[in-house]
Design an enzyme around this catalytic site. Structure first.
Site, PDB file in Angstrom:
ATOM      1  N   GLU A 107      -4.750  -9.308   4.306  1.00 50.92           N
ATOM      2  CA  GLU A 107      -5.108  -8.183   3.490  1.00 50.92           C
ATOM      3  C   GLU A 107      -5.039  -8.479   1.936  1.00 50.92           C
ATOM      4  O   GLU A 107      -5.112  -7.588   1.212  1.00 50.92           O
ATOM      5  CB  GLU A 107      -4.021  -6.680   3.696  1.00 50.92           C
ATOM      6  CG  GLU A 107      -4.391  -5.919   4.922  1.00 50.92           C
ATOM      7  CD  GLU A 107      -3.629  -4.900   5.362  1.00 50.92           C
ATOM      8  OE1 GLU A 107      -3.763  -4.254   6.175  1.00 50.92           O
ATOM      9  OE2 GLU A 107      -2.446  -4.765   4.409  1.00 50.92           O
ATOM     10  N   ASP A 153       3.562  -4.826  12.677  1.00 52.73           N
ATOM     11  CA  ASP A 153       4.370  -5.548  11.488  1.00 52.73           C
ATOM     12  C   ASP A 153       5.716  -5.463  11.950  1.00 52.73           C
ATOM     13  O   ASP A 153       6.397  -6.444  11.580  1.00 52.73           O
ATOM     14  CB  ASP A 153       4.010  -4.383  10.276  1.00 52.73           C
ATOM     15  CG  ASP A 153       2.551  -4.566   9.989  1.00 52.73           C
ATOM     16  OD1 ASP A 153       2.110  -5.588  10.111  1.00 52.73           O
ATOM     17  OD2 ASP A 153       2.227  -3.586   9.413  1.00 52.73           O
ATOM     18  N   ASN A 189       0.825  -1.189  -0.206  1.00 53.22           N
ATOM     19  CA  ASN A 189      -0.041  -0.119  -0.067  1.00 53.22           C
ATOM     20  C   ASN A 189       0.845   1.117  -0.145  1.00 53.22           C
ATOM     21  O   ASN A 189       2.087   1.306   0.341  1.00 53.22           O
ATOM     22  CB  ASN A 189      -0.708   0.133   1.082  1.00 53.22           C
ATOM     23  CG  ASN A 189      -1.923  -0.933   1.087  1.00 53.22           C
ATOM     24  OD1 ASN A 189      -2.613  -1.565   0.325  1.00 53.22           O
ATOM     25  ND2 ASN A 189      -2.422  -1.242   2.527  1.00 53.22           N
ATOM     26  N   GLY A 232       0.466  -4.718  22.735  1.00 49.52           N
ATOM     27  CA  GLY A 232       0.878  -3.181  22.663  1.00 49.52           C
ATOM     28  C   GLY A 232       1.766  -2.970  23.782  1.00 49.52           C
ATOM     29  O   GLY A 232       2.591  -3.411  24.275  1.00 49.52           O
ATOM     30  N   LYS A 273       0.538  -4.517   4.962  1.00 51.87           N
ATOM     31  CA  LYS A 273       0.962  -5.478   5.792  1.00 51.87           C
ATOM     32  C   LYS A 273       2.219  -6.113   5.342  1.00 51.87           C
ATOM     33  O   LYS A 273       3.103  -6.539   6.042  1.00 51.87           O
ATOM     34  CB  LYS A 273      -0.163  -6.173   6.665  1.00 51.87           C
ATOM     35  CG  LYS A 273      -0.854  -5.464   7.404  1.00 51.87           C
ATOM     36  CD  LYS A 273      -1.816  -6.041   8.167  1.00 51.87           C
ATOM     37  CE  LYS A 273      -1.044  -6.640   9.582  1.00 51.87           C
ATOM     38  NZ  LYS A 273      -0.662  -5.692  10.605  1.00 51.87           N
TER      39      LYS A 273
END
Length: 303
Positions: free
Chosen positions: A139, A251, A10, A221, A39
């Site tokens: 994706e 990623d 992307n 996270g 990704k």
């Protein structure tokens, strides 16, 4: 040995804003930038910067976006010889809004990523060897991911799946991988239950592993990461860094994990290193520009 990534490519369009607007509300962004993303491309670059020989398979459009989307990958000598070009679809786009807190919201336009098909799978079969690690995400079309897993299983290559964006009722065939690594929200979608802390994250990892995966990782996270193996459940706390942008951190983790496993590191060591790489990525703006190199992570680990 190499890390072979089949996935999305992307161009990211990134707006930085104090807080994401609610439905019907207009927000005023403080800054705007473009950055290569997707990704698949992200994880290929992350793996390459962490020292792995890396190849990326995917599709771009016949447009100017493609040049920008592949910029960093070319600079880092990622093998792009099997990138296809669609004349019907544009290069994939991701519209990202990043809050001041570092959290983000993302809208993806698949473009050429959505028409990956048999040509790319044939290239994968020709490129992949039993010594390689195949890295996949969601994706691209699910049937392509299913076929890629089947190819890797036939060749006896290791397979890692980042199930993002998450799909409820993920087909059983997609659990025929060595490693699955959703983040907290994705894991909730996969198991149909809320994850609120390390305890519930461990339960989620255990449940995911019960579906046939060798190793199930749940990325939390700033809280860290948990994982489940045949030996039990494990937890590693998050790194104490000043995060300014969490785009691409997952990623960075997954690409670094693939690279270190390809280098022969034990799973726990590879996860620890990937955790550091992900944390470092949050201290810089953007996705691909923020990915750390192996030398940087190694120095961070030694301090």
């Amino acid at each position: 040995m190499a890390v072979v990534v089949l996935g999305s490519i992307n161009l990211d369009l990134i707006a930085q804003i104090k807080s994401v607007p609610k439905a019907g509300e207009t927000g005023l962004a403080e800054n705007f930038m473009t950055s290569p993303g997707g990704k698949g491309a992200n994880q290929a670059l992350a793996a390459r910067r962490m020292g792995a020989e890396t190849a990326l398979l995917g599709m771009v459009g016949e447009d100017a976006f493609a040049v920008q989307a592949l910029k960093f990958l070319r600079q880092e000598d990622v093998d792009l010889s099997r990138i296809g070009v669609s004349r019907e679809k544009s290069t994939g786009l991701a519209m990202i809004v990043v809050e001041a807190s570092g959290q983000n919201a993302i809208t993806v336009v698949p473009g050429a990523n959505g028409v990956i098909g048999q040509d790319v799978l044939a290239d994968l079969e020709a490129r992949l060897t039993s010594k390689d690690i195949l890295v996949l995400q969601l994706e691209v079309p699910l049937d392509v991911v299913e076929d890629a897993i089947a190819i890797a299983r036939h060749i006896k290559a290791r397979v890692m799946l980042d199930p993002a964006p998450a799909v409820a009722n993920l087909p059983k065939s997609l659990y025929r991988v060595d490693i699955i690594a959703p983040n907290q929200v994705e894991a909730e979608t996969l198991i149909g239950a809320q994850i609120t802390d390390v305890r519930t994250a461990k339960a989620a990892a255990r449940q995911l592993r019960s579906r046939g995966v060798e190793v199930a990782i749940v990325k939390l996270g700033e809280m860290g990461v948990v994982w489940a193996t045949a030996r039990g459940l494990f937890y590693l706390p998050g790194e104490p860094v000043k995060a300014i942008d969490a785009v691409g951190a997952g990623d960075a983790f997954f690409g670094a994990l693939a690279a270190r496993l390809d280098a022969g590191d034990a799973l726990a060591d590879a996860i620890r290193i990937a955790n550091h790489a992900a944390a470092l990525s949050t201290t810089k703006r953007g996705a691909q520009p923020s990915f750390a190199r192996w030398e940087e992570v190694r120095q961070y680990l030694s301090n």
